[in-house]
Design a protein around this motif. Structure first.
Motif, PDB file in Angstrom:
ATOM      1  N   VAL A  22       0.835  -1.206   0.000  1.00 33.70           N
ATOM      2  CA  VAL A  22       0.000   0.000   0.000  1.00 33.70           C
ATOM      3  C   VAL A  22       0.869   1.255   0.000  1.00 33.70           C
ATOM      4  O   VAL A  22       0.609   2.214  -0.740  1.00 33.70           O
ATOM      5  N   ASP A  23       1.921   1.256   0.811  1.00 34.76           N
ATOM      6  CA  ASP A  23       2.826   2.414   0.850  1.00 34.76           C
ATOM      7  C   ASP A  23       3.455   2.659  -0.519  1.00 34.76           C
ATOM      8  O   ASP A  23       3.584   3.807  -0.949  1.00 34.76           O
ATOM      9  N   SER A  24       3.847   1.585  -1.206  1.00 36.48           N
ATOM     10  CA  SER A  24       4.438   1.714  -2.534  1.00 36.48           C
ATOM     11  C   SER A  24       3.437   2.312  -3.528  1.00 36.48           C
ATOM     12  O   SER A  24       3.795   3.158  -4.357  1.00 36.48           O
ATOM     13  N   LEU A  25       2.194   1.890  -3.432  1.00 38.51           N
ATOM     14  CA  LEU A  25       1.161   2.398  -4.327  1.00 38.51           C
ATOM     15  C   LEU A  25       0.870   3.870  -4.075  1.00 38.51           C
ATOM     16  O   LEU A  25       0.720   4.658  -5.012  1.00 38.51           O
ATOM     17  N   VAL A  26       0.805   4.234  -2.810  1.00 38.36           N
ATOM     18  CA  VAL A  26       0.518   5.635  -2.463  1.00 38.36           C
ATOM     19  C   VAL A  26       1.684   6.528  -2.888  1.00 38.36           C
ATOM     20  O   VAL A  26       1.483   7.611  -3.458  1.00 38.36           O
ATOM     21  N   GLU A  27       2.910   6.067  -2.638  1.00 44.93           N
ATOM     22  CA  GLU A  27       4.084   6.846  -3.020  1.00 44.93           C
ATOM     23  C   GLU A  27       4.173   6.977  -4.543  1.00 44.93           C
ATOM     24  O   GLU A  27       4.500   8.060  -5.068  1.00 44.93           O
ATOM     25  N   ALA A  28       3.879   5.909  -5.263  1.00 42.14           N
ATOM     26  CA  ALA A  28       3.895   5.960  -6.729  1.00 42.14           C
ATOM     27  C   ALA A  28       2.839   6.933  -7.239  1.00 42.14           C
ATOM     28  O   ALA A  28       3.088   7.693  -8.188  1.00 42.14           O
ATOM     29  N   THR A  29       1.680   6.934  -6.628  1.00 43.40           N
ATOM     30  CA  THR A  29       0.623   7.870  -7.022  1.00 43.40           C
ATOM     31  C   THR A  29       1.086   9.308  -6.844  1.00 43.40           C
ATOM     32  O   THR A  29       0.887  10.156  -7.726  1.00 43.40           O
ATOM     33  N   ALA A  30       1.708   9.590  -5.700  1.00 42.41           N
ATOM     34  CA  ALA A  30       2.202  10.945  -5.442  1.00 42.41           C
ATOM     35  C   ALA A  30       3.234  11.360  -6.476  1.00 42.41           C
ATOM     36  O   ALA A  30       3.204  12.489  -6.988  1.00 42.41           O
ATOM     37  N   ARG A  31       4.162  10.465  -6.810  1.00 47.80           N
ATOM     38  CA  ARG A  31       5.206  10.788  -7.795  1.00 47.80           C
ATOM     39  C   ARG A  31       4.603  11.077  -9.169  1.00 47.80           C
ATOM     40  O   ARG A  31       5.017  12.010  -9.851  1.00 47.80           O
ATOM     41  N   ILE A  32       3.634  10.270  -9.561  1.00 45.01           N
ATOM     42  CA  ILE A  32       3.004  10.470 -10.874  1.00 45.01           C
ATOM     43  C   ILE A  32       2.220  11.781 -10.899  1.00 45.01           C
ATOM     44  O   ILE A  32       2.253  12.522 -11.892  1.00 45.01           O
ATOM     45  N   LEU A  33       1.518  12.085  -9.822  1.00 48.42           N
ATOM     46  CA  LEU A  33       0.756  13.338  -9.763  1.00 48.42           C
ATOM     47  C   LEU A  33       1.680  14.534  -9.970  1.00 48.42           C
ATOM     48  O   LEU A  33       1.348  15.476 -10.696  1.00 48.42           O
ATOM     49  N   VAL A  34       2.842  14.499  -9.324  1.00 52.61           N
ATOM     50  CA  VAL A  34       3.780  15.619  -9.420  1.00 52.61           C
ATOM     51  C   VAL A  34       4.417  15.699 -10.806  1.00 52.61           C
ATOM     52  O   VAL A  34       4.513  16.777 -11.400  1.00 52.61           O
ATOM     53  N   LYS A  35       4.836  14.556 -11.337  1.00 48.19           N
ATOM     54  CA  LYS A  35       5.594  14.560 -12.591  1.00 48.19           C
ATOM     55  C   LYS A  35       4.723  14.558 -13.840  1.00 48.19           C
ATOM     56  O   LYS A  35       5.101  15.125 -14.877  1.00 48.19           O
ATOM     57  N   GLU A  36       3.551  13.921 -13.759  1.00 50.94           N
ATOM     58  CA  GLU A  36       2.758  13.722 -14.965  1.00 50.94           C
ATOM     59  C   GLU A  36       1.357  14.313 -14.887  1.00 50.94           C
ATOM     60  O   GLU A  36       0.690  14.457 -15.912  1.00 50.94           O
ATOM     61  N   GLY A  37       0.886  14.623 -13.676  1.00 52.51           N
ATOM     62  CA  GLY A  37      -0.438  15.210 -13.532  1.00 52.51           C
ATOM     63  C   GLY A  37      -1.520  14.185 -13.264  1.00 52.51           C
ATOM     64  O   GLY A  37      -1.344  12.977 -13.474  1.00 52.51           O
ATOM     65  N   LEU A  67      -6.791   6.042  -4.542  1.00 50.90           N
ATOM     66  CA  LEU A  67      -5.352   6.198  -4.304  1.00 50.90           C
ATOM     67  C   LEU A  67      -4.997   7.662  -4.075  1.00 50.90           C
ATOM     68  O   LEU A  67      -4.207   7.991  -3.188  1.00 50.90           O
ATOM     69  N   VAL A  68      -5.590   8.547  -4.862  1.00 55.29           N
ATOM     70  CA  VAL A  68      -5.336   9.980  -4.667  1.00 55.29           C
ATOM     71  C   VAL A  68      -5.843  10.413  -3.294  1.00 55.29           C
ATOM     72  O   VAL A  68      -5.191  11.202  -2.602  1.00 55.29           O
ATOM     73  N   ALA A  69      -6.994   9.882  -2.868  1.00 51.86           N
ATOM     74  CA  ALA A  69      -7.506  10.198  -1.531  1.00 51.86           C
ATOM     75  C   ALA A  69      -6.514   9.772  -0.456  1.00 51.86           C
ATOM     76  O   ALA A  69      -6.333  10.459   0.557  1.00 51.86           O
ATOM     77  N   HIS A 117       1.513  19.600  -3.154  1.00 54.12           N
ATOM     78  CA  HIS A 117       0.422  20.420  -2.633  1.00 54.12           C
ATOM     79  C   HIS A 117      -0.267  21.169  -3.773  1.00 54.12           C
ATOM     80  O   HIS A 117      -1.500  21.286  -3.801  1.00 54.12           O
ATOM     81  N   ARG A 118       0.514  21.670  -4.715  1.00 50.93           N
ATOM     82  CA  ARG A 118      -0.062  22.404  -5.849  1.00 50.93           C
ATOM     83  C   ARG A 118      -0.975  21.501  -6.673  1.00 50.93           C
ATOM     84  O   ARG A 118      -2.079  21.891  -7.051  1.00 50.93           O
ATOM     85  N   VAL A 119      -0.497  20.285  -6.949  1.00 51.09           N
ATOM     86  CA  VAL A 119      -1.312  19.350  -7.726  1.00 51.09           C
ATOM     87  C   VAL A 119      -2.597  19.015  -6.978  1.00 51.09           C
ATOM     88  O   VAL A 119      -3.693  19.025  -7.556  1.00 51.09           O
ATOM     89  N   LEU A 120      -2.481  18.720  -5.698  1.00 53.21           N
ATOM     90  CA  LEU A 120      -3.659  18.343  -4.915  1.00 53.21           C
ATOM     91  C   LEU A 120      -4.662  19.483  -4.838  1.00 53.21           C
ATOM     92  O   LEU A 120      -5.873  19.264  -4.831  1.00 53.21           O
ATOM     93  N   ALA A 121      -4.159  20.714  -4.771  1.00 51.66           N
ATOM     94  CA  ALA A 121      -5.035  21.871  -4.634  1.00 51.66           C
ATOM     95  C   ALA A 121      -5.685  22.277  -5.947  1.00 51.66           C
ATOM     96  O   ALA A 121      -6.805  22.791  -5.955  1.00 51.66           O
ATOM     97  N   GLU A 122      -5.010  22.015  -7.065  1.00 54.30           N
ATOM     98  CA  GLU A 122      -5.445  22.611  -8.325  1.00 54.30           C
ATOM     99  C   GLU A 122      -5.925  21.619  -9.378  1.00 54.30           C
ATOM    100  O   GLU A 122      -6.714  21.985 -10.246  1.00 54.30           O
ATOM    101  N   GLN A 123      -5.490  20.369  -9.322  1.00 55.88           N
ATOM    102  CA  GLN A 123      -5.814  19.435 -10.397  1.00 55.88           C
ATOM    103  C   GLN A 123      -6.860  18.394 -10.030  1.00 55.88           C
ATOM    104  O   GLN A 123      -7.477  17.803 -10.913  1.00 55.88           O
ATOM    105  N   ILE A 124      -7.036  18.154  -8.752  1.00 55.91           N
ATOM    106  CA  ILE A 124      -7.839  17.001  -8.346  1.00 55.91           C
ATOM    107  C   ILE A 124      -9.329  17.341  -8.351  1.00 55.91           C
ATOM    108  O   ILE A 124      -9.753  18.282  -7.695  1.00 55.91           O
ATOM    109  N   PRO A 125     -10.153  16.562  -9.077  1.00 57.73           N
ATOM    110  CA  PRO A 125     -11.605  16.769  -9.012  1.00 57.73           C
ATOM    111  C   PRO A 125     -12.097  16.568  -7.581  1.00 57.73           C
ATOM    112  O   PRO A 125     -11.619  15.672  -6.882  1.00 57.73           O
ATOM    113  N   ARG A 126     -13.036  17.389  -7.156  1.00 58.46           N
ATOM    114  CA  ARG A 126     -13.512  17.318  -5.784  1.00 58.46           C
ATOM    115  C   ARG A 126     -14.672  16.322  -5.665  1.00 58.46           C
ATOM    116  O   ARG A 126     -15.833  16.675  -5.873  1.00 58.46           O
TER     117      ARG A 126
END
Length: 208
Positions: A22-37, A67-69, A117-126
Motif C-alpha cells: 500500500v505504501d508503494s502504491l501511495v508513493e507511486a501515485t504521489a510521484r506520478i501526480l507531481v511529474k505527470e499530472g 489512491l489519490v484520496a 500540494h499544488r497538484v492536490l489543490a489545483e488538479q484534483i476533481p472534488r
C-alpha cells in the motif's frame, strides 16, 4: 448522471507485507501526480511505477481516485504533525509572537511538499473524500480560537469566532499563494520578511 468514483480503500492493510504494498502504491501515485499530472495517473501506470501487479492494486483500492484520496490523507497527516508540534508552543506567548508563529507554521506546512500540494489543490476533481482537501483543518481553527480566548483582553475585536475565521483564512490564503505561486518571495532573504508582514497584517486587525 455520471457515477461518482469510489474514494475509500477496499480493505485496510494490516500485515507488514501488505502495508509495504500500500505504501508503494501511495508513493507511486504521489510521484506520478507531481511529474505527470492527475490525468496521467491511471491505475495501470500507478501499478507499473510501484512495481505492483494491477490485481494487487485492486485488492486495496477500487480506483485511482481512492489512491489519490490516500495521498491527500497522508499529506494532511504530515501537515498536522508539523502544525500540532509547533502550535503547542504558542499557548503562553504574547500576541505578537504567537501570531508570527502561526504565520511561520503556515509557511512551513505549505513547504513540506509544495509541488504535490499544488497538484492536490489545483488538479484534483472534488469528489468523495477529495472534497475536503485543506491545509488548515478544523483542529487548527480550534487551536487559533482557543488562543484568542486566552488573550481576549489584548484584542480590539469582540466576535472571536468571526475573528478566528478571518485570521485563519487570511494566513492560509497568504501562505498558499506565496509558496505555490510566488516562490520568489520565499527566498532565504525574503521569507522572514513575508512572515513578518503577514504577522503584522493579522496582529493589526486583531488589535483593532
Amino acid at each position: 448522471m455520471a457515477r461518482r468514483p469510489a474514494t475509500s480503500p477496499r480493505k485496510i492493510a494490516t500485515q507488514e507485507r501488505s502495508r509495504a504494498t500500500v505504501d508503494s502504491l501511495v508513493e507511486a501515485t504521489a510521484r506520478i501526480l507531481v511529474k505527470e499530472g492527475f490525468d496521467k495517473a491511471s491505475t495501470n501506470r500507478i501499478a507499473e511505477v510501484a512495481g505492483v501487479s494491477i490485481g494487487s492494486l485492486y485488492q486495496y483500492f477500487p480506483s485511482k481516485e481512492a489512491l489519490v484520496a490516500a495521498v491527500v490523507e497522508r499529506h494532511q497527516q504530515q501537515i498536522m504533525q508539523t502544525v500540532r508540534s509547533e502550535l503547542a508552543q504558542v499557548a503562553t506567548q504574547p500576541l505578537d509572537k504567537a501570531i508570527r508563529r502561526f504565520v511561520a507554521v503556515a509557511v512551513q506546512a505549505h513547504r513540506l511538499d509544495p509541488k504535490l500540494h499544488r497538484v492536490l489543490a489545483e488538479q484534483i476533481p472534488r469528489v468523495g473524500k477529495l472534497e475536503k482537501l485543506e491545509t488548515f483543518s478544523r483542529e487548527n481553527f480550534s487551536l487559533f480560537r482557543a488562543y484568542l480566548d486566552g488573550v481576549r483582553d489584548e484584542l480590539g475585536v469582540d466576535d472571536l469566532e468571526l475573528a478566528s475565521f478571518v485570521c485563519v483564512t487570511t494566513i492560509e490564503a497568504l501562505t498558499h499563494n506565496a509558496v505555490l505561486h510566488h516562490a520568489k518571495v520565499l527566498n532565504d532573504d525574503r521569507m522572514d520578511a513575508l512572515i513578518d508582514e503577514g504577522a503584522r497584517l493579522v496582529t493589526g486587525y486583531l488589535k483593532g
